[in-house]
Design a protein around this motif. Structure first.
Motif, short mmCIF file in Angstrom:
data_model
loop_
_atom_site.label_atom_id
_atom_site.label_comp_id
_atom_site.label_asym_id
_atom_site.label_seq_id
_atom_site.Cartn_x
_atom_site.Cartn_y
_atom_site.Cartn_z
N ARG A 125 0.84 -1.20 0.00
CA ARG A 125 0.00 0.00 0.00
C ARG A 125 0.88 1.24 0.00
O ARG A 125 1.93 1.25 0.61
CB ARG A 125 -0.89 -0.01 1.26
N SER A 126 0.44 2.29 -0.68
CA SER A 126 1.23 3.51 -0.70
C SER A 126 1.28 4.12 0.68
O SER A 126 0.31 4.05 1.43
CB SER A 126 0.62 4.51 -1.70
N GLY A 127 2.40 4.73 1.02
CA GLY A 127 2.56 5.34 2.33
C GLY A 127 3.26 4.42 3.29
O GLY A 127 3.18 3.20 3.19
N PRO A 128 3.99 5.00 4.24
CA PRO A 128 4.78 4.20 5.17
C PRO A 128 3.92 3.51 6.22
O PRO A 128 2.89 4.03 6.65
CB PRO A 128 5.69 5.26 5.82
N ASP A 129 4.33 2.32 6.63
CA ASP A 129 3.66 1.59 7.69
C ASP A 129 4.02 2.21 9.03
O ASP A 129 5.18 2.52 9.31
CB ASP A 129 4.10 0.13 7.65
N LEU A 130 3.03 2.39 9.89
CA LEU A 130 3.23 3.08 11.16
C LEU A 130 4.29 2.41 12.01
O LEU A 130 5.21 3.06 12.51
CB LEU A 130 1.90 3.16 11.92
N ARG A 131 4.19 1.10 12.20
CA ARG A 131 5.15 0.42 13.06
C ARG A 131 6.56 0.46 12.49
O ARG A 131 7.54 0.59 13.25
CB ARG A 131 4.71 -1.03 13.32
N THR A 132 6.67 0.37 11.17
CA THR A 132 7.99 0.42 10.55
C THR A 132 8.65 1.76 10.79
O THR A 132 9.86 1.84 11.09
CB THR A 132 7.88 0.15 9.04
#
Length: 254
Positions: A80-87
């Motif tokens: 999915r576009s956009g950074p993953d919160l936990r990452t």
């Protein structure tokens, strides 16, 4: 063209369609969900509420629904576009834990509970253990309180129509007292849990936003009360706020 489903169950079909829509759009309002499904807003609200109950959705401070922690748990955010919160948050948790020499967590609000998505433990022999994967009543945790403080009075009433649930001893017991605590949290920019969730443990939490100001979760530090005199609380809060600012820049507006 997809084959017709031989035994369609409308409520299940709508819930699955909403899960896919959340994954695609990252942010979803009740009216938009109702239009997409072709149902009444009240029906969409109930469906989103059920997704929220099971961890597929969380709400931000403006009542929109975002993908919940189950998306990350199942790998549904991959690609999915956009950074993953936990990452994005993980290296900041590691740095904060080293800087503060205390245990730190990333948490999100799920109804009246706060869920800890990730955590990094301190190295002290006497320390707060990681609560990653656990859920606790929001009103007796620092991360939960600071997230509740982002809600409107009406939203708070909806969450607690019959008052606060009874929990461990010194936690706040009535909604009026909680409202006063949330007012203080908004004024200070952080919330404090003094042994309200566990005897001998103090927590300090700040709200985590993206660069548009949208609420994404909370950062919380937990430590033995013996290592947290009152004079230390603003120092820990300042370190958490600095990290929250850096994370907001990395998250952008996704």
């Amino acid at each position: 063209m997809q084959n017709a489903v031989p035994y369609p169950i409308e409520s299940v079909d709508n819930a699955l369609r909403l899960i896919l829509l959340l994954r695609e759009r990252s942010r979803l309002g009740v009216a938009e969900a109702a239009r997409h499904l072709g149902v009444a807003p009240s029906t969409a609200h109930r469906l989103l509420g059920m997704l929220k109950h099971h961890g597929f959705a969380v709400q931000d401070g403006r009542r929109a629904y975002l993908p919940g922690p189950v998306f990350a748990d199942l790998g549904l955010l991959a690609g999915r576009s956009g950074p993953d919160l936990r990452t994005v948050v993980r290296p900041h948790l590691e740095r904060l834990s080293g800087e503060l020499q205390e245990t730190v967590h990333l948490a999100v609000l799920q109804g009246t509970a706060v869920r800890f998505l990730d955590g990094v433990e301190a190295t002290h022999g006497l320390r707060v253990g990681s609560r990653a994967g656990m859920s606790m009543p929001a009103h007796c945790t620092s991360g939960g309180k600071v997230l509740l403080a982002q809600l409107s009075p009406a939203e708070l009433e909806v969450l607690y129509p019959r008052g606060l649930p009874a929990v461990y001893g010194p936690a706040v017991e009535d909604l009026a007292t909680l409202r006063r605590q949330l007012t203080t949290a908004r004024r200070l920019g952080y919330a404090v849990n003094r042994e309200e969730s566990e005897r001998g443990i103090t927590g300090i939490g700040v709200c985590l936003h993206d660069s548009t100001g949208r609420v994404r979760g909370a950062l919380a530090a937990g430590m033995p009360t013996a290592r947290c005199p009152n004079t230390r609380i603003p120092e820990v809060a300042a370190a958490l706020r600095t990290a929250a600012g850096l994370i907001a820049a990395e998250l952008g507006g996704h």
